[in-house]
Every structure is written in structure tokens, then in C-alpha cells.
Design an enzyme around this catalytic site. Sequence first.
Site, short mmCIF file in Angstrom:
data_model
loop_
_atom_site.label_atom_id
_atom_site.label_comp_id
_atom_site.label_asym_id
_atom_site.label_seq_id
_atom_site.Cartn_x
_atom_site.Cartn_y
_atom_site.Cartn_z
N ASN A 79 0.86 -1.19 0.00
CA ASN A 79 0.00 0.00 0.00
C ASN A 79 0.90 1.24 0.00
O ASN A 79 1.51 1.56 1.01
CB ASN A 79 -0.90 -0.04 1.25
CG ASN A 79 -1.75 1.20 1.41
OD1 ASN A 79 -1.80 2.05 0.51
ND2 ASN A 79 -2.42 1.32 2.55
N TRP A 80 0.96 1.91 -1.16
CA TRP A 80 1.86 3.07 -1.29
C TRP A 80 1.26 4.34 -0.70
O TRP A 80 1.90 5.39 -0.68
CB TRP A 80 2.23 3.29 -2.76
CG TRP A 80 3.02 2.16 -3.38
CD1 TRP A 80 3.47 1.02 -2.74
CD2 TRP A 80 3.47 2.05 -4.74
NE1 TRP A 80 4.16 0.22 -3.62
CE2 TRP A 80 4.18 0.83 -4.86
CE3 TRP A 80 3.34 2.86 -5.87
CZ2 TRP A 80 4.76 0.41 -6.07
CZ3 TRP A 80 3.92 2.45 -7.07
CH2 TRP A 80 4.62 1.23 -7.16
N LYS A 81 0.00 4.29 -0.28
CA LYS A 81 -0.69 5.44 0.33
C LYS A 81 -0.53 6.70 -0.53
O LYS A 81 -0.42 6.59 -1.75
CB LYS A 81 -0.19 5.65 1.77
CG LYS A 81 -0.30 4.36 2.58
CD LYS A 81 -0.17 4.55 4.05
CE LYS A 81 -0.29 3.20 4.74
NZ LYS A 81 -0.25 3.27 6.18
N HIS A 132 -9.82 0.84 4.72
CA HIS A 132 -8.51 0.98 5.39
C HIS A 132 -8.68 1.88 6.62
O HIS A 132 -9.48 2.83 6.59
CB HIS A 132 -7.49 1.58 4.42
CG HIS A 132 -6.11 1.59 4.99
ND1 HIS A 132 -5.69 2.58 5.85
CD2 HIS A 132 -5.07 0.73 4.87
CE1 HIS A 132 -4.43 2.32 6.22
NE2 HIS A 132 -4.04 1.20 5.64
N GLU A 141 -7.09 4.28 7.74
CA GLU A 141 -6.96 5.73 7.51
C GLU A 141 -8.23 6.30 6.89
O GLU A 141 -8.60 7.44 7.16
CB GLU A 141 -5.71 6.00 6.64
CG GLU A 141 -4.44 5.85 7.46
CD GLU A 141 -3.24 5.32 6.71
OE1 GLU A 141 -3.21 5.37 5.47
OE2 GLU A 141 -2.31 4.82 7.39
N GLU A 146 -5.64 -5.44 10.38
CA GLU A 146 -4.66 -4.38 10.61
C GLU A 146 -5.02 -3.64 11.90
O GLU A 146 -5.85 -2.71 11.87
CB GLU A 146 -4.67 -3.39 9.45
CG GLU A 146 -4.23 -3.98 8.14
CD GLU A 146 -3.61 -2.92 7.24
OE1 GLU A 146 -2.43 -3.06 6.91
OE2 GLU A 146 -4.28 -1.94 6.91
N GLY A 173 1.92 2.06 10.82
CA GLY A 173 2.84 3.19 10.70
C GLY A 173 3.52 3.57 12.00
O GLY A 173 4.10 4.66 12.11
N SER A 176 3.05 -2.26 10.35
CA SER A 176 4.49 -2.23 10.60
C SER A 176 5.21 -3.51 10.20
O SER A 176 6.15 -3.95 10.87
CB SER A 176 4.77 -1.89 12.07
OG SER A 176 4.31 -0.58 12.35
N GLY A 223 2.72 -1.33 4.35
CA GLY A 223 2.67 0.09 4.04
C GLY A 223 4.08 0.62 3.79
O GLY A 223 4.66 0.41 2.72
N GLY A 224 4.65 1.27 4.80
CA GLY A 224 5.95 1.94 4.67
C GLY A 224 7.01 1.11 3.96
O GLY A 224 7.69 1.62 3.05
P1 PGA Z 1 2.52 0.19 7.69
O1 PGA Z 1 1.08 0.38 7.02
O2 PGA Z 1 3.10 -1.08 7.13
O3 PGA Z 1 3.30 1.41 7.30
O4 PGA Z 1 2.30 0.08 9.16
C1 PGA Z 1 0.23 -0.72 6.80
C2 PGA Z 1 -1.04 -0.27 6.13
O5 PGA Z 1 -1.51 0.86 6.39
O6 PGA Z 1 -1.62 -1.00 5.33
#
Ligand code: PGA
Length: 255
Positions: A9-11, A94, A96, A166, A172, A212, A233-234
Site C-alpha cells: 500500500n503506497w498510500k 482501510h 486511515e 490491521e 505506521g 508495521s 505500508g511503509g
Molecule cells: P505500515 O502500514 O506497514 O506502514 O504500518 C500498513 C497499512 O496501512 O496498510
Amino acid sequence: MRKKLIAGNWKMHLNTHQASILLHRLEEHVETHRDVEVVVFPSLMNVQPLNVQINRHKMKLGAQDAFYEDEGAYTGEVSAAMLHSVVDYCLVGHSERRHIFGESDNIVGKKLAAVVRNKIAPVLCVGETSAERAANETKQVLHDQIMSGLRNLTAKEVEEMVIAYEPVWAIGTGDFAKPDQAKEAIDTIRQNVRELYGDKAEKGLRVLYGGSVNADNAGSYLGVDGCDGLLVGGASLNYKEFSKIVASAHSKVGK
Ligand code: PGA
């Protein structure tokens, strides 16, 4: 056998040029395996150019969100109908989206139905906040998110979908869940799906862990019974790190 799924997930990162370079690097470094699917979720802005660039023998393409109406006066939105035949997967709900943009379980349910209706494979994201975990509400939260998220789907559609566990506190933050915490939540998800949609749906459903994830901890989740992959994510923005995560999925399924 359920295929493993490693999703990046590149957000809201990378302009079109940067996204194209990252995809190029990934295609150079990510090995293919018939039992491991790899999907990247760039920003909506970059979905169309990457749809032209991507080698679908190596990787699939996903969107991070889609609106639930197919068309209409909804300024700023992009519908699942518009994404049909552009993306293979779509994230829905998600954390967010739920917490920054105030998406309720009801909206998430409508979006999930729209994604399925438009023949895109959904990845429904569920998970508790740290306050909910502290109050011992994790199981209830997962139950409610699943009940309401899946309410418009048939058992067959549930069988073919993906749910990502998640925990909000792990996203994050670097504070990743312990594998036994992930296992407990994944068991709860599977149990809810079995009760609501039956054994066959639960057996086909793929459940991922996200929060994470990095190259060092990826293997510990992939070894959890009932866990079919990872939502990253990251670490998915770094092609070396992400390729290592994919490699750890290969090592779990064997050659
Ligand atoms: P993260 O994000 O790996 O940076 O914790 C995961 C996600 O939001 O899908």
C-alpha cells in the site's frame, strides 16, 4: 490451496514518475512464484499509467479506495465502475479511511458491494484501536466490522475475497502485533466468517496481517496458521525491503 498474497500500500506517496520507477525496480527484483501473488496499490493518480506499464505476469494492480455509486454528482470521487478493468484489487475500509475520513461500517459495506459488483477483488481492512484493545473489545470490533462490511455479499463472494487484519495501533508506528496477537485476531475473523457464511466461504477466504510489517518480521506472520499474506505500508516503498518480504513468502510455500 490458498495462494499467498503480498500487498504493498503506497498510500499518498510518490508522484507519477517516482511511482513508475518503483514499479520498474520491483519488476526487476521481485521473483515470481505460482503460489504467491504480489499486488501494489499506488495512489489513484498513478493507477492508470501503471496499468499501462505493469507486467501482470509479475504483479497485479490495486486501488486504495473506490466510491460506492457507479456515477453521478460526487465531486472528487472515483467509482469502482471506473476502476473496472484498470485494477485487479481494491482496498476497502482501510483504517486511515475510517479514522481520518470518518468512513462508517455502513459506508464500508456499500463500498465493498460496489467493488464486488464491478468485478474487482476486494481487500476489506479491519482492526481495533489501542483503546478498544485495552478495553478488551477486539473481538467485538472485528465481529461488527465483518458483519456490517460483508452484509451485501453472498457466501461465494466472501469465499473469493480477502480480509486484512490491521490493528490501528500497529499501522505506521513500528509497534507491530506479536504473531500470537495476529493469530488470535485471524482466528476470530475466520470464526465469524464460518458462522455467517459457512465452512466453504471460510476455507476459501484469504486473511492477511498488516501493521508495521518489514523484512525482519514478515516471516513470523507468514508462519501463522490461517494467515495468507501481508498488507505492507511503509516498507513497500523500498524495493529491496519489499522484495525480501516477497521472498519470505516464497520460502514458506516452497519451490
Ligand atoms: P505500515 O502500514 O506497514 O506502514 O504500518 C500498513 C497499512 O496501512 O496498510
